[in-house]
Design an enzyme around this catalytic site. Sequence first.
Site, mmCIF file in Angstrom:
data_model
loop_
_atom_site.group_PDB
_atom_site.id
_atom_site.type_symbol
_atom_site.label_atom_id
_atom_site.label_comp_id
_atom_site.label_asym_id
_atom_site.label_seq_id
_atom_site.Cartn_x
_atom_site.Cartn_y
_atom_site.Cartn_z
ATOM 1 N N SER A 39 7.217 -0.444 -5.865
ATOM 2 C CA SER A 39 6.018 -0.209 -6.698
ATOM 3 C C SER A 39 5.054 -1.471 -6.727
ATOM 4 O O SER A 39 5.512 -2.582 -6.952
ATOM 5 C CB SER A 39 6.571 -0.210 -8.126
ATOM 6 O OG SER A 39 5.540 0.346 -9.023
ATOM 7 N N GLU A 40 3.926 -1.172 -6.401
ATOM 8 C CA GLU A 40 2.846 -2.125 -5.791
ATOM 9 C C GLU A 40 2.609 -3.254 -6.944
ATOM 10 O O GLU A 40 1.927 -4.210 -6.442
ATOM 11 C CB GLU A 40 1.636 -1.713 -5.383
ATOM 12 C CG GLU A 40 0.887 -0.812 -5.861
ATOM 13 C CD GLU A 40 1.075 0.836 -5.818
ATOM 14 O OE1 GLU A 40 2.235 0.993 -5.555
ATOM 15 O OE2 GLU A 40 0.028 1.516 -6.004
ATOM 16 N N ASN A 41 2.954 -2.992 -8.151
ATOM 17 C CA ASN A 41 2.544 -4.054 -9.371
ATOM 18 C C ASN A 41 3.747 -5.188 -8.995
ATOM 19 O O ASN A 41 3.226 -6.180 -9.955
ATOM 20 C CB ASN A 41 2.467 -3.533 -10.630
ATOM 21 C CG ASN A 41 3.822 -2.700 -10.910
ATOM 22 O OD1 ASN A 41 4.325 -2.144 -10.213
ATOM 23 N ND2 ASN A 41 4.265 -3.063 -11.969
ATOM 24 N N SER A 81 3.627 -8.727 -3.262
ATOM 25 C CA SER A 81 3.839 -7.251 -3.080
ATOM 26 C C SER A 81 2.841 -6.674 -1.955
ATOM 27 O O SER A 81 3.266 -5.796 -1.217
ATOM 28 C CB SER A 81 3.327 -6.574 -4.369
ATOM 29 O OG SER A 81 3.476 -5.233 -4.289
#
Lengths: 212, 234
Positions: A39-41, A81
């Site tokens: 998840s890119e956060n 990320s």
Amino acid sequence: MAMRVARELQDGFYVNLGIGIPTLVANFVPDGMEVMLQSENGLLGMGEFPTDETIDADMINAGKQTVTAVKGASIFSSAESFAMIRGGHVDLTVLGAFEVDVQGNIASWMIPNKLIKGMGGAMDLVAGADNIIVTMTHASKNGDSKLLDTCSLPLTGKGCIKKVLTDLAWLEIQDGAFVLKERAPGVSVEEIKEKTQGKLIVPDHVPEMQFN
Amino acid sequence: MAGFDKVVGSYEEAMAGIEDGMTIIAGGFGLCGIPENLIAEIKKRQTKELTIVSNNCGVDGFGLGVLLEDMQVKKMVSSYVGENALFEKQLLNGELEVELTPQGTLAEKMRAGGAGIPAFYTATGVGTPIAEGKEVREFNGREYLLEESIRGDFAIVKGWKADRYGNVIYRHTAQNFNPLAATAGKITVVEVEELVEVGELDPAHIHTPGIYVDRLIVGTFEKRIEKRTVTESA
């Protein structure tokens, strides 16, 4: 659609799932297969939604939903990320779109004068990944094709899409055309032809999608 | 205590020196890991004409969204601003500028800014509207955009635990942009939930070393949840 995408998963894959249909793919990971969701956060190893007892405001996914981390997960900064994403370390990226064209261009973030929410991480994801599946409906509610000769909306990425899954078909983009690989159950080649505006190559035999 | 002691006694002191027209870099993703009380202090001060660099702009009535209420923001540099009706209204009215920036590029702009790197090449955004006016250069047969890094007059950061020296750790995904923002402020202000004794944090586990931190304050946080998603308890 999520079930069809799940067939593209492989044991040991790190996968980034966009918001919407792509997220549902997580429900169809085959038994015995290990897949780690990014998840890119800043979360690698996203788990299920929490319960009312375990919910934590500091634990969210890129869709800002509260989530959990699986055993063996890692958490890091946004720069880390996107190093994973841009650096091509993610094995599979699944995301939605408004339009895709025969050159592999994708438009997914902006409708001029109408929708100006921003691209989030989508531009980085399509630029960084080699293996991308776009999931979307084949045509709009008005019947306008979303598989085009040339995208009409501002692009998210140029020449980066090779695989498209719609509610009607599984297609691959090769040499300036959509190649029809599979039909959704009960969908005719004729309907797919009718709803595809960009150049479409239809092989002699187009099998129906399998889900297991 | 002087020396490496970064702790200040009040939010007023924490944001002392902020002026109209400054650039503020803020940590946070959505409402997760946002410096709630530092934002509230900026609202209280009514500082205007601000450029705010933050992945999002909060929601109506919370987070950075509160700075829109009194037109304190001139420009937002963000990747996603979709959760905020007032934002959209001000944008359409021309009262607010927005520079939409891909999320990874935004993170790298902060990281590079803090690391003394003025610009970097990325494939992100090539052939899209964000490439307009930017240098494109080919490396190994692929096109890349030149993106300039960002530094702020202030960086406002939300941490979990810190010691007086300004060594900070973040909690879960509330880390997000915070450690990047922390490096990129001329003055970096960190608010945390808990102050611990110097030496209590494992040196190898520190996310933001104290060298980046100018001011540190302990606060209490609402931690509002933007999208509450749960499964049934077993």
